[in-house]
Scaffold this active site. Sequence first.
Site, PDB file in Angstrom:
ATOM      1  N   HIS A  97       8.300 -24.422  -3.216  1.00  0.00           N
ATOM      2  CA  HIS A  97       9.014 -24.286  -1.943  1.00  0.00           C
ATOM      3  C   HIS A  97       8.144 -23.565  -0.924  1.00  0.00           C
ATOM      4  O   HIS A  97       7.325 -22.714  -1.259  1.00  0.00           O
ATOM      5  CB  HIS A  97      10.371 -23.588  -2.124  1.00  0.00           C
ATOM      6  CG  HIS A  97      10.315 -22.194  -2.646  1.00  0.00           C
ATOM      7  ND1 HIS A  97      10.114 -21.111  -1.836  1.00  0.00           N
ATOM      8  CD2 HIS A  97      10.459 -21.698  -3.907  1.00  0.00           C
ATOM      9  CE1 HIS A  97      10.140 -19.999  -2.556  1.00  0.00           C
ATOM     10  NE2 HIS A  97      10.336 -20.326  -3.829  1.00  0.00           N
ATOM     11  N   ASP A 112       9.409 -21.872   1.786  1.00  0.00           N
ATOM     12  CA  ASP A 112      10.049 -20.762   2.497  1.00  0.00           C
ATOM     13  C   ASP A 112       9.894 -19.441   1.758  1.00  0.00           C
ATOM     14  O   ASP A 112       9.548 -19.396   0.573  1.00  0.00           O
ATOM     15  CB  ASP A 112      11.537 -21.061   2.745  1.00  0.00           C
ATOM     16  CG  ASP A 112      12.334 -21.245   1.464  1.00  0.00           C
ATOM     17  OD1 ASP A 112      11.817 -21.894   0.518  1.00  0.00           O
ATOM     18  OD2 ASP A 112      13.466 -20.736   1.388  1.00  0.00           O
ATOM     19  N   ASP A 119       5.898 -15.161  -4.324  1.00  0.00           N
ATOM     20  CA  ASP A 119       7.024 -16.116  -4.330  1.00  0.00           C
ATOM     21  C   ASP A 119       7.068 -16.857  -3.007  1.00  0.00           C
ATOM     22  O   ASP A 119       7.748 -16.457  -2.090  1.00  0.00           O
ATOM     23  CB  ASP A 119       8.309 -15.343  -4.604  1.00  0.00           C
ATOM     24  CG  ASP A 119       9.529 -16.226  -4.745  1.00  0.00           C
ATOM     25  OD1 ASP A 119       9.376 -17.459  -4.865  1.00  0.00           O
ATOM     26  OD2 ASP A 119      10.638 -15.683  -4.725  1.00  0.00           O
ATOM     27  N   GLU A 123      14.667 -22.778  -0.215  1.00  0.00           N
ATOM     28  CA  GLU A 123      14.975 -22.445  -1.601  1.00  0.00           C
ATOM     29  C   GLU A 123      15.595 -21.067  -1.718  1.00  0.00           C
ATOM     30  O   GLU A 123      16.361 -20.796  -2.638  1.00  0.00           O
ATOM     31  CB  GLU A 123      13.699 -22.512  -2.449  1.00  0.00           C
ATOM     32  CG  GLU A 123      13.952 -22.482  -3.965  1.00  0.00           C
ATOM     33  CD  GLU A 123      14.012 -21.075  -4.562  1.00  0.00           C
ATOM     34  OE1 GLU A 123      14.485 -20.952  -5.705  1.00  0.00           O
ATOM     35  OE2 GLU A 123      13.609 -20.090  -3.897  1.00  0.00           O
ATOM     36  N   GLU A 124      15.281 -20.189  -0.767  1.00  0.00           N
ATOM     37  CA  GLU A 124      15.705 -18.782  -0.877  1.00  0.00           C
ATOM     38  C   GLU A 124      17.100 -18.530  -0.311  1.00  0.00           C
ATOM     39  O   GLU A 124      17.530 -17.390  -0.218  1.00  0.00           O
ATOM     40  CB  GLU A 124      14.692 -17.870  -0.158  1.00  0.00           C
ATOM     41  CG  GLU A 124      13.277 -17.920  -0.723  1.00  0.00           C
ATOM     42  CD  GLU A 124      13.147 -17.229  -2.079  1.00  0.00           C
ATOM     43  OE1 GLU A 124      14.168 -16.812  -2.654  1.00  0.00           O
ATOM     44  OE2 GLU A 124      12.011 -17.127  -2.555  1.00  0.00           O
TER      45      GLU A 124
END
Lengths: 376, 376
Positions: free
Chosen positions: B88, B90, B115, B145-146
């Site tokens: 991802h 983001d 991350d 995703e977050e």
Amino acid sequence: MESSPLAPAPAPAAVPVPAPALDLTADAAALTAQLVDIPSVSGTEQPLADAVAGALRGLGHLRVDRLGNCVVARTRLGRAERVVLAGHLDTVPIAGNVPSRLDEQGMLWGCGTSDMKSGVAVQLRIAATVPEPNRDITFVFYDNEEVEAEKNGLRRLAAERSEWLAGDFAVVLEPSSGEVEGGCQGTLRMLLHLPGTRAHSARSWMGENAIHAAAPVLARLAAYRPRRPVIDGLEYREGLNAVRIEGGVAGNVIPDACVVTVNYRYAPDLDEERAARHVREVFADCGVAGFTVDDSSPGALPGLGHPAARAFMAAVGGRARPKFGWTDVARFSALGIPAVNYGPGDPDLAHKRDERVAAATVRHCEERLRAWLTAP
Amino acid sequence: MESSPLAPAPAPAAVPVPAPALDLTADAAALTAQLVDIPSVSGTEQPLADAVAGALRGLGHLRVDRLGNCVVARTRLGRAERVVLAGHLDTVPIAGNVPSRLDEQGMLWGCGTSDMKSGVAVQLRIAATVPEPNRDITFVFYDNEEVEAEKNGLRRLAAERSEWLAGDFAVVLEPSSGEVEGGCQGTLRMLLHLPGTRAHSARSWMGENAIHAAAPVLARLAAYRPRRPVIDGLEYREGLNAVRIEGGVAGNVIPDACVVTVNYRYAPDLDEERAARHVREVFADCGVAGFTVDDSSPGALPGLGHPAARAFMAAVGGRARPKFGWTDVARFSALGIPAVNYGPGDPDLAHKRDERVAAATVRHCEERLRAWLTAP
């Protein structure tokens, strides 16, 4: 009666409009109808307070004092005893039930008929018809009983004009179906804090679940057997209950805090301190990390041993019942004045859309009080 | 990694500004720094998605597709197997940790270093340096995703462009400290409704306390012993926890409802239905009036038996570990594609102000993947 959390919020205060004069020569039931027709939702009592003060001043034999929307009227005959007759002027919000309506069965319908304009009508009728009572009388009319305690007019009078409330015995004319309710139970609300350690719920073994930690507290509550002590011949009935529980951080987090709020309703043989100690003892071994007192109001002993109370019981007849809920009776008790509830309304009809009172019961209550206050 | 409820809310979307072109000839650690310096908090990924799509198109050997801020690039060499490398774009909100900073110990600091911009850098390096892999490769870059699952770009691709995701095995480059994490546990959130009867707390015997009724549920949770099943050689570790409890009407009311929300994290040998059945069985005799599924996401089996997975394990070395948390690996599993997590970041540093990644680990991860995809 005790304000209900289920009642809608009171309407915003309206600009006061002068109320029509009250006719105190009408009987107590007809006077109740007059009172109902002057709306007085908590916070908007001024027109009714003006009307009550005006009518009392017109009688001539009473000293009438005013504090905000509280009205206090007193005989000053130098009698050996002084009794207080107290009632609140406000109602819960109107629910399409004003003006009042008398039906063919003699039932008067409307907001406040039971709680407690019928009681106020009885007070006013005694004021009007008993100019020379056997005991000095203090009539107390106050505002904001149906809302939060901070606004309560009787509380304000006790704080700012306690000398106006002096007396040997008090009758609060809250609805009690024409029966005497003695004293009242105390109420203590306490927060029980359960500890934990936060963690992601996918790795729950890294944390300690504060909600699970509440298990022994709830088990103790579920198994609790409340006392039923007999005081002055009245059997009280206690209760210890969770009234709120809150815990949780998010749907994927082991919570690190859970709070159980318990409400202990206790008989008036306990004071506030002993009640709080009892709650701490009940949960002593339940893993509670901390106790916080959220709210505390002491109970009131029935005080039925006082001569004025005995004469009152003899005049009204029947047997006294214990009062379970907390009422303003306890405010008099805190001032050292034994007090009871005795009023014509039915407490089960208070705050209801179909609130009503039997005209005959209002008249009966008026007669019983007059008998007490005029007996030789 | 799974979005944290403790992270602050993402900043409102800003007007996108064109990002500088990415230099894919830099090594994976230097490329990570370039990626960190193009902010891409969830909802604001467009500049980074533009830069990634532009760089991939510039390579010439990939078919590049775009759906919103998702970018999918594929080799089309007609190999017998196709593998997916997914990550991802983001990050959680920036916390004073952008731009990136490389210290003298070779540690790269900044938002998203762990991350998972280091994982994205590895993807881009493989795309740039392995034009003729031994297996066809699909590179998936996605947004959001977050944040809440509804916005998740991989979810959107699976729903709207599932053909772009086709493959035999997938590697999600979420932070796993350079170790393989196989499959993932499922998660089920269920509401347990406890019944009661409302009453005034001064007359508690007239009601039934719904909070007290939760006592057996909490006792059962406190005593619960979770399973630790071994699947494909990986030991999973389940958990059954209350994550929320709510009950209470007002401070003087016996509550007529209490709801306990439990979260069951279960090993991937159970499907959603069997997980739900298990929860109902655990609380079968606890007086629960109703169960409501609040959220359910199935787990993913490790799938380590697949030839592509075995070759992958041989190339990267070490032993696979089970994944306890729910990750987007399960989205591939739901599409029938075995998937693992394998990325250079340290999951314990994700979402932290002092987020960082060792440059050497990023390069090592890049080399291992290249070895897997270029072995004869």
